[in-house]
Design a protein around this motif. Structure first.
Motif, short mmCIF file in Angstrom:
data_model
loop_
_atom_site.label_atom_id
_atom_site.label_comp_id
_atom_site.label_asym_id
_atom_site.label_seq_id
_atom_site.Cartn_x
_atom_site.Cartn_y
_atom_site.Cartn_z
N UNK A 93 71.96 83.98 63.65
CA UNK A 93 73.18 83.54 64.52
C UNK A 93 73.58 82.78 64.27
N UNK A 94 72.48 81.63 63.71
CA UNK A 94 73.35 79.66 63.66
C UNK A 94 73.76 79.15 65.11
N UNK A 95 75.10 78.95 64.84
CA UNK A 95 75.71 78.36 67.30
C UNK A 95 76.16 79.46 67.62
N UNK A 96 75.76 80.61 67.27
CA UNK A 96 76.32 81.56 68.99
C UNK A 96 75.02 82.38 69.16
N UNK A 97 73.68 80.95 68.66
CA UNK A 97 72.35 81.59 69.62
C UNK A 97 72.83 81.15 70.63
N UNK A 98 72.20 81.06 72.04
CA UNK A 98 72.11 80.37 72.88
C UNK A 98 70.35 80.62 74.14
N UNK A 99 69.70 80.17 75.39
CA UNK A 99 68.63 80.41 75.38
C UNK A 99 68.44 81.43 75.92
N UNK A 100 67.33 81.94 75.53
CA UNK A 100 67.05 83.66 76.43
C UNK A 100 67.24 83.44 78.23
N UNK A 101 67.39 82.34 78.51
CA UNK A 101 66.92 82.26 80.08
C UNK A 101 65.43 82.75 80.52
N UNK B 260 65.48 80.51 89.05
CA UNK B 260 67.49 80.65 88.68
C UNK B 260 68.07 82.14 87.85
N UNK B 261 68.09 83.16 88.77
CA UNK B 261 68.34 84.98 88.28
C UNK B 261 69.47 85.03 88.20
N UNK B 262 69.89 83.53 88.81
CA UNK B 262 71.38 84.15 88.08
C UNK B 262 71.85 83.53 86.93
N UNK B 263 71.00 82.21 87.01
CA UNK B 263 71.34 82.16 85.07
C UNK B 263 70.56 82.38 84.32
N UNK B 264 69.41 83.16 84.23
CA UNK B 264 68.76 83.71 83.58
C UNK B 264 69.60 85.08 83.34
N UNK B 265 70.05 85.82 84.51
CA UNK B 265 70.67 87.21 84.39
C UNK B 265 72.25 86.61 83.61
N UNK B 266 73.12 85.50 83.49
CA UNK B 266 74.49 85.41 83.20
C UNK B 266 73.95 85.44 81.04
N UNK B 267 73.28 84.34 80.84
CA UNK B 267 72.40 83.87 79.40
C UNK B 267 72.23 84.62 79.03
N UNK B 268 71.28 86.10 79.38
CA UNK B 268 70.80 87.11 79.09
C UNK B 268 72.03 88.41 78.30
N UNK B 269 73.20 88.53 79.80
CA UNK B 269 74.31 89.38 79.51
C UNK B 269 74.85 88.37 78.36
N UNK B 270 74.83 86.98 77.73
CA UNK B 270 75.86 86.61 76.83
C UNK B 270 74.93 87.06 75.54
N UNK B 271 73.63 87.09 75.53
CA UNK B 271 73.03 86.43 74.26
C UNK B 271 72.95 88.28 74.31
N UNK B 272 72.48 89.24 74.69
CA UNK B 272 73.04 91.13 74.58
C UNK B 272 74.04 91.36 74.26
N UNK B 273 75.40 91.12 74.55
CA UNK B 273 76.58 91.04 74.05
C UNK B 273 76.26 90.00 73.01
N UNK B 274 76.45 89.15 72.36
CA UNK B 274 75.72 88.57 71.25
C UNK B 274 74.75 89.07 69.50
N UNK B 275 74.08 89.44 70.01
CA UNK B 275 72.98 90.54 69.90
C UNK B 275 73.58 91.47 69.05
#
Length: 680
Positions: free
Chosen positions: A469-477, A485-500
């Motif tokens: 994914x190159x620079x589109x990849x972010x931490x899984x959370x 920190x569940x809100x941070x995890x869910x925000x990162x997960x949702x962004x990754x799901x959209x990218x994936x």
């Protein structure tokens, strides 16, 4: 056979007992009902079979403490069989002329089983009492720096154990003596060898009246003890006999051992996230307290406890149990419960010492999940109290603002620069077969970068079409979630799901060198709508070698020991593939005593990597403890399969002057590659 007066007395006692049983078991049910959510009772026939399997296997306790487990099997099976024995005894006492197939093979086998099980129970209970009170087995003790309720510390567990032990001894012993008196009265019975021995050795000189009295007296003592003890069940550790199987039966389905479930952050009616007090825990976690046998097996394998810290998973469950016990009536009546778990169940230091390794869950014979209690407490600490280790702030800020806990701002593709071939992105190779998930460690940690380069080299050599994914990849959370920190995890997960999904990874396969990414993407994103086929790189390597897509020279002939990452081996059961890959590379494997699902943690999990390790009375760190075991094997190479394990073991190795090589499995495989294969 009982006299008319005895029958009346028996029915009166039964009525009193049943009323008391209904009361105390109702109290227990109401306390459990105070928890969050519901117990899982869907697909009931299958769940009942799960409970029966747990009862028969006794939670697979035989895996550890072999002698103690064998003794427990004898006691457990004997006591369970005595449920039938008690029913038959009562029927024979109440119904004139009734005997249970006395001259039939069924009755003969029944008497033999009752006789032998009685001996097994008495020997087993005597062993457990001697182990606790005479030998004072250290495994049954809890260190002084661990939070333990005053009543427990002053001998509550010992008293509970003594009451249960004496009850079983007296109940089973009385029934055996009743059978012995009956044998002495009516003549020898070859199907009751133990009762025969007692009758012939000790009862031969008694008069008929004495034998009749003895038979009745011990019948009443055996049956009466059951009637007296049944209402007391919910207050004792003996409740594990039925609450353990019930716990397995009603546990939620998990995609892996220690799966956490999402919080509904969008529901504005929810005022509490995570667990502050007992009522905030899921109902299943309250069942845990009743199911706990206080055996300390979870404590025995806990990385934090083993290195002298304040955390004992056993103490957490025991404190919950005794808090409930001391407040059972009030809690069942609906009294307000504002006592924080941190006041009596666990210390704050212990909460943050947990590495989320899952060993306490895996080893528990009654299905308890103390690690998940701690994760719920962390959620409360972070989301409701804003109380957490200062060092975690940097990781949180990095994930939120820069997409990685390292707070790195450089390109996530710099790891690929030294490679002699191009590593394509999804845009450059949209028809890829495998998406290589690099992970934050692979992108920014120098040791982990070597591993990702090795994985890319293997994919390239085997002719596998892959992309990143190159620079589109972010931490899984993952670290955010394990830190509460569940809100941070869910925000990162949702962004990754959209990218994936945009990269069509949901239609392809994902490979990663990080067990935490492997677990989070493959096993936790599904709750948020992201469903992916994710493979750890050792699984892919073993598959490529097996299909002849990757040829290795196998001539290294170096001795290695493999450290199973918690989130690969124990949580997800990936055990054979890393070893197969090492064998294909020519490594001779020397196993550590703690290996496979019993592997000891490296100390980095549960967001520990981003904070200072809690101080323990031993002064030893978790990674030093594990490294010492690896070095004792005599292996030259310490093989790992996780970037965090790599760092922790490398740090410990450097502290000792680097007597070993710490290498990822992928690096060792690349070294053993005979000819880089561009195709087939």
């Amino acid at each position: 056979m009982l006299s008319p007066f005895e029958r009346i007395l028996f029915f009166l006692l039964v009525a009193i007992c049943l009323a008391a049983v209904a009361n105390t078991f109702t109290l227990m049910a109401r306390v459990i009902g105070r928890g969050q959510g519901k117990l899982n009772l869907n697909d009931l026939p299958r769940r009942v079979m799960t409970g029966i399997a747990a009862l028969v296997s006794q939670g697979r306790i035989i895996r550890h403490r072999k002698l103690t487990s064998l003794m427990h099997y004898g006691v457990a099976f004997g006591f369970i069989f005595y449920g039938l024995v008690n029913v038959i005894d009562v029927l024979e006492g109440l119904i004139p002329g009734f005997t249970f197939f006395h001259d039939n093979i069924i009755g003969q086998v029944f008497r033999l089983a009752a006789d032998l099980f009685a001996a097994a129970v008495l020997i087993g209970v005597a062993y457990f009492l001697l182990r606790r009170f005479a030998a004072q087995d250290p495994a049954l003790k809890i260190r002084g720096n661990v939070k333990l309720m005053e009543r427990v510390r002053e001998g509550g567990i010992a008293v509970d154990s003594l009451i249960v032990g004496l009850f079983i001894l007296m109940h089973v012993g009385s029934r055996l003596l009743a059978a012995s008196f009956a044998v002495a009265q009516h003549g020898a019975d070859a199907w009751q060898p133990v009762a025969n021995f007692i009758a012939g050795t000790f009862l031969g000189g008694l008069s008929p009246d004495a034998l009749t009295f003895g038979t009745h007296f011990f019948w009443w003592l055996a049956v009466g003890l059951i009637l007296i003890f049944l209402p007391y069940f919910p207050y004792t550790k003996h409740a594990h006999l039925f609450m353990g199987p019930f716990n397995f039966m009603t546990s939620p389905e998990r995609t892996y051992l220690g799966q956490m479930f999402k919080l509904n952050l969008d529901d504005e009616s929810i005022e509490q996230f995570g667990a502050n007090d007992l009522d905030d825990l899921p109902q299943k976690h309250i069942v845990d307290a009743f199911a706990c046998i206080m055996c300390n097996r979870c404590q025995e394998v806990c990385p934090a406890y083993n290195t002298g810290k304040e955390l004992s998973p056993a103490a957490l469950e025991i404190n919950k149990r005794y808090y409930i016990r001391e407040n059972m009536s009030a809690l069942a009546a609906g009294a307000a419960n504002g006592t924080p778990l941190l006041d009596y169940a666990i210390s704050q230091s212990a909460v943050w010492a947990c590495t989320a390794c899952g060993h306490c869950i895996e080893i528990c014979p009654v299905g308890n999940v103390p690690m998940l209690d701690i994760m719920e407490i962390r959620r409360d600490q972070v989301m409701m109290q804003s109380e957490f280790p200062e060092q975690l702030k940097g990781a949180f800020v990095g994930m939120e603002r820069m997409g990685n806990p390292w707070q790195a701002q450089s390109s996530r593709m710099e790891w690929a620069a030294p490679l002699p071939f191009e590593v394509p992105t999804v845009e450059e190779n949209p028809n890829y077969e495998y998406l290589l998930w690099v992970g934050c460690a692979g992108a920014f940690n120098p040791d982990a970068q070597k591993t990702v380069r090795a994985v890319a080299t293997i994919l390239n050599a085997a002719g596998v079409s892959f992309a990143t994914l190159g620079d589109d990849e972010t931490c899984t959370g993952d670290s955010a979630r394990r830190a509460g920190n569940e809100p941070l995890y869910q925000a990162m997960a949702e962004a990754n799901i959209e990218t994936l999904n945009a990269a069509k990874a949901n239609e392809r396969r994902i490979v990663t060198s990080c067990p935490h990414c492997f677990t989070t993407i493959g096993k936790e994103y599904g709750e948020l709508g992201g469903h992916y086929a994710v493979f750890h790189h050792t699984q892919l390597i073993a598959d490529l070698v097996g299909r002849g897509k990757l040829r290795l020279n196998g001539k290294t002939l170096e001795q290695a020991t493999f450290h199973d990452p918690c989130y690969l081996g124990r949580h997800n059961g990936v055990l054979a593939e890393p070893r197969a890959s090492l064998a294909a590379a020519g490594m001779t494997l020397l196993e550590m005593p703690r290996n496979g699902k019993d592997s000891f943690c490296c100390g980095a999990g549960g967001a520990q990597y981003w904070k200072e390790e809690e101080h323990g009375v031993s002064g030893e760190t978790v990674n030093a403890n594990r490294y010492r075991e690896a070095r004792a094997t005599g292996a030259a190479v310490l093989a790992v399969g996780c970037p965090f394990c790599n760092t922790m073991m490398s740090d410990a190795n450097r502290d000792q002057g680097e007597p070993m090589q710490v290498r990822d499995v992928a690096e060792l495989v690349v070294e053993a590659m005979a000819v880089p294969l561009a195709t087939n």
